[in-house]
Design an enzyme around this catalytic site. Structure first.
Site, PDB file in Angstrom:
ATOM      1  N   HIS A 166       0.780  -1.003   0.109  1.00 31.41           N
ATOM      2  CA  HIS A 166      -0.053   0.284   0.211  1.00 31.41           C
ATOM      3  C   HIS A 166       0.745   1.039   0.055  1.00 31.41           C
ATOM      4  O   HIS A 166       1.708   1.356   0.419  1.00 31.41           O
ATOM      5  CB  HIS A 166      -1.199   0.095   1.183  1.00 31.41           C
ATOM      6  CG  HIS A 166      -1.151   1.264   1.626  1.00 31.41           C
ATOM      7  ND1 HIS A 166      -1.263   2.237   3.076  1.00 31.41           N
ATOM      8  CD2 HIS A 166      -2.281   2.300   1.507  1.00 31.41           C
ATOM      9  CE1 HIS A 166      -1.635   3.375   2.887  1.00 31.41           C
ATOM     10  NE2 HIS A 166      -2.384   3.607   1.948  1.00 31.41           N
ATOM     11  N   ASN A 168       0.520   5.835   0.229  1.00 34.78           N
ATOM     12  CA  ASN A 168      -0.347   6.804  -0.211  1.00 34.78           C
ATOM     13  C   ASN A 168       0.515   7.885   0.442  1.00 34.78           C
ATOM     14  O   ASN A 168       1.035   8.256   1.491  1.00 34.78           O
ATOM     15  CB  ASN A 168      -1.525   6.528   0.224  1.00 34.78           C
ATOM     16  CG  ASN A 168      -2.281   7.998   0.679  1.00 34.78           C
ATOM     17  OD1 ASN A 168      -1.816   9.163   1.357  1.00 34.78           O
ATOM     18  ND2 ASN A 168      -3.374   8.044  -0.225  1.00 34.78           N
ATOM     19  N   TYR A 169      -0.027   8.768  -0.954  1.00 35.75           N
ATOM     20  CA  TYR A 169       0.892  10.417  -0.070  1.00 35.75           C
ATOM     21  C   TYR A 169      -0.021  11.225  -0.716  1.00 35.75           C
ATOM     22  O   TYR A 169      -0.891  11.506  -1.894  1.00 35.75           O
ATOM     23  CB  TYR A 169       2.391  10.197  -1.359  1.00 35.75           C
ATOM     24  CG  TYR A 169       3.079   9.422  -0.710  1.00 35.75           C
ATOM     25  CD1 TYR A 169       4.228   9.795   1.258  1.00 35.75           C
ATOM     26  CD2 TYR A 169       3.539   8.145  -0.811  1.00 35.75           C
ATOM     27  CE1 TYR A 169       5.126   9.279   1.222  1.00 35.75           C
ATOM     28  CE2 TYR A 169       4.868   7.510  -0.471  1.00 35.75           C
ATOM     29  CZ  TYR A 169       5.137   7.570   0.294  1.00 35.75           C
ATOM     30  OH  TYR A 169       5.983   6.783   1.282  1.00 35.75           O
ATOM     31  N   ARG A 170      -0.087  12.631   0.131  1.00 37.47           N
ATOM     32  CA  ARG A 170      -1.010  13.525  -0.354  1.00 37.47           C
ATOM     33  C   ARG A 170      -0.536  14.706   0.345  1.00 37.47           C
ATOM     34  O   ARG A 170      -0.218  15.062   1.520  1.00 37.47           O
ATOM     35  CB  ARG A 170      -2.581  13.135   0.701  1.00 37.47           C
ATOM     36  CG  ARG A 170      -2.072  12.562   1.985  1.00 37.47           C
ATOM     37  CD  ARG A 170      -3.425  11.997   2.558  1.00 37.47           C
ATOM     38  NE  ARG A 170      -2.705  11.850   4.074  1.00 37.47           N
ATOM     39  CZ  ARG A 170      -2.522  11.176   4.372  1.00 37.47           C
ATOM     40  NH1 ARG A 170      -2.038   9.690   4.203  1.00 37.47           N
ATOM     41  NH2 ARG A 170      -2.235  10.489   6.079  1.00 37.47           N
ATOM     42  N   VAL A 325     -17.179   6.500  -4.853  1.00 32.10           N
ATOM     43  CA  VAL A 325     -17.238   5.469  -3.858  1.00 32.10           C
ATOM     44  C   VAL A 325     -16.399   4.245  -4.568  1.00 32.10           C
ATOM     45  O   VAL A 325     -15.562   3.392  -3.791  1.00 32.10           O
ATOM     46  CB  VAL A 325     -18.531   4.340  -3.568  1.00 32.10           C
ATOM     47  CG1 VAL A 325     -18.503   4.134  -2.129  1.00 32.10           C
ATOM     48  CG2 VAL A 325     -19.051   5.169  -3.177  1.00 32.10           C
TER      49      VAL A 325
END
Length: 364
Positions: A166, A168-170, A325
């Site tokens: 996994h 995720n960078y935000r 979604v």
């Protein structure tokens, strides 16, 4: 008297047009709505492109789209016959995203690499919650414009010997009505979730992300590794989701300046493919049987439990107005399994995996 019907029709048309023009000249000027921040950003990107002088929100958007293309291209080479499905979508309030998903392939049961851009308005209640960690947010307003951009990736391999990964960078910022940044912060991380433990895989993955951290701050890896172990924990099971990686959130000007943190995030994103491709390369074609597949499905069940019960990103996404979604739930595996009162055999590979999940290890 106008006997000719054509002349009569012309007179009526001229009179009607004159009346319309008079009404336009004598009526108050119509006030048009000012373009939204999203509209102004779109115009700026079209007219000037994105440069080092552009607002950080536009630079982060450009970065995650660039990295999405790089990662999808690299993953596609692992399974050329199963083409990623690409969906582009937009949000009514501004923004949108690109979802790249592969299902039922030779290498991945399900693989998703998504970018998401969100423009919206924070209500007073949300502002008060965010001010706990971000004092730069104006406390005297009832609402604030906000922008969020992120790249999210989850890869669920077919082979039980190959680990799920996994990433995720935000980036998040609040703005005034003119689009001027009010407060900002970065968040993100990456973590590995094997069904069967291969120490060399965990060591390689952690070393790759540690090297990326050390180039910016040698305190980052131990600090964010510990944060990851605590965040990706399933309290009702008493075990971690996987063997960890790094996790961080709310990094703003109190941590480092914006350029330094942007550079750190870029470095972390660039370390992903070198950190994961060698692992999937040596595990994707290993032999396995029904026992291994069943165990993988049980571990996938744990993955689902964490994402739906504890993950803040999933919760934020599903509670965002006009949320897409399908893209949010892309992180869930295609298949999973729950067995009543299942226990791993003593001395088995499954029991060893559980031991590490219940007591996180240091890999580098």
């Amino acid at each position: 008297m106008l006997a000719n019907p054509s002349l009569r029709r012309i007179k009526i048309e001229v009179t009607t047009k004159a009346k319309t023009l008079r009404d336009q000249l004598t009526s108050p000027l119509q006030v048009t709505e000012a373009p939204s921040i999203a509209d102004r950003d779109t115009i700026a990107k079209r007219e000037s492109g994105v440069t080092e002088n552009s607002p950080m929100r536009l630079r982060m958007e450009a970065l995650i789209k660039e990295k999405q293309n790089e990662i999808v291209a690299a993953l596609q080479k692992l399974d050329p016959s199963n083409i990623f499905r690409l969906d582009t979508w937009t949000r009514p309030a501004g923004g949108g995203g690109i979802s790249c998903v592969q299902q039922d392939g030779h290498v991945f049961e399900k693989a998703g690499v998504n970018t998401s851009i969100v423009y919206g308005t924070l209500p007073r209640s949300a502002i008060e919650k965010m001010r706990v960690n971000h004092k730069a947010i104006d406390p005297d307003v009832d609402s604030l414009e906000f922008f969020a951009a992120g790249l999210s990736l989850v890869l669920h391999p077919q082979n039980p010997n190959a680990p799920t990964v996994h990433l995720n960078y935000r980036y998040f910022e609040t703005m005034d009505k003119d689009g001027n940044c009010n407060a900002w912060w970065f968040g993100g991380g990456t973590d590995l979730t094997p069904s069967y433990l291969y120490d060399e895989d965990a060591i390689h993955f952690h070393k790759s992300i540690k090297d990326a951290c050390d180039k910016h701050d040698r305190s980052y890896y131990p600090r964010f590794k510990s944060w990851c172990d605590k965040y990706f924990y399933i309290p009702h099971r008493g075990e971690a989701r996987g063997v960890g990686g790094i996790f961080f959130d709310d990094l703003d000007q109190e941590e480092k300046d914006q350029e330094q943190l942007f550079s750190f995030v870029k470095g972390c994103l660039s370390s992903f493919l070198p950190g994961y491709l060698p692992i999937i390369g040596r595990r994707k074609d290993m032999p396995f049987g029904e026992r291994e597949k069943q165990w993988q499905q049980l571990r996938r069940g744990r993955y689902v439990e964490f994402n739906l019960v504890h993950d803040r990103g999933t919760s934020f996404g599903l509670n965002t107005p006009s949320a897409r979604v399908e893209s949010i739930l892309m992180s869930l595996p295609l298949t999973a399994r729950w067995m009543y009162m299942h226990e791993a055999e003593k001395g088995s590979r499954e029991e060893r995996m559980l031991g590490v999940l219940r007591q996180p290890a240091d890999w580098v």
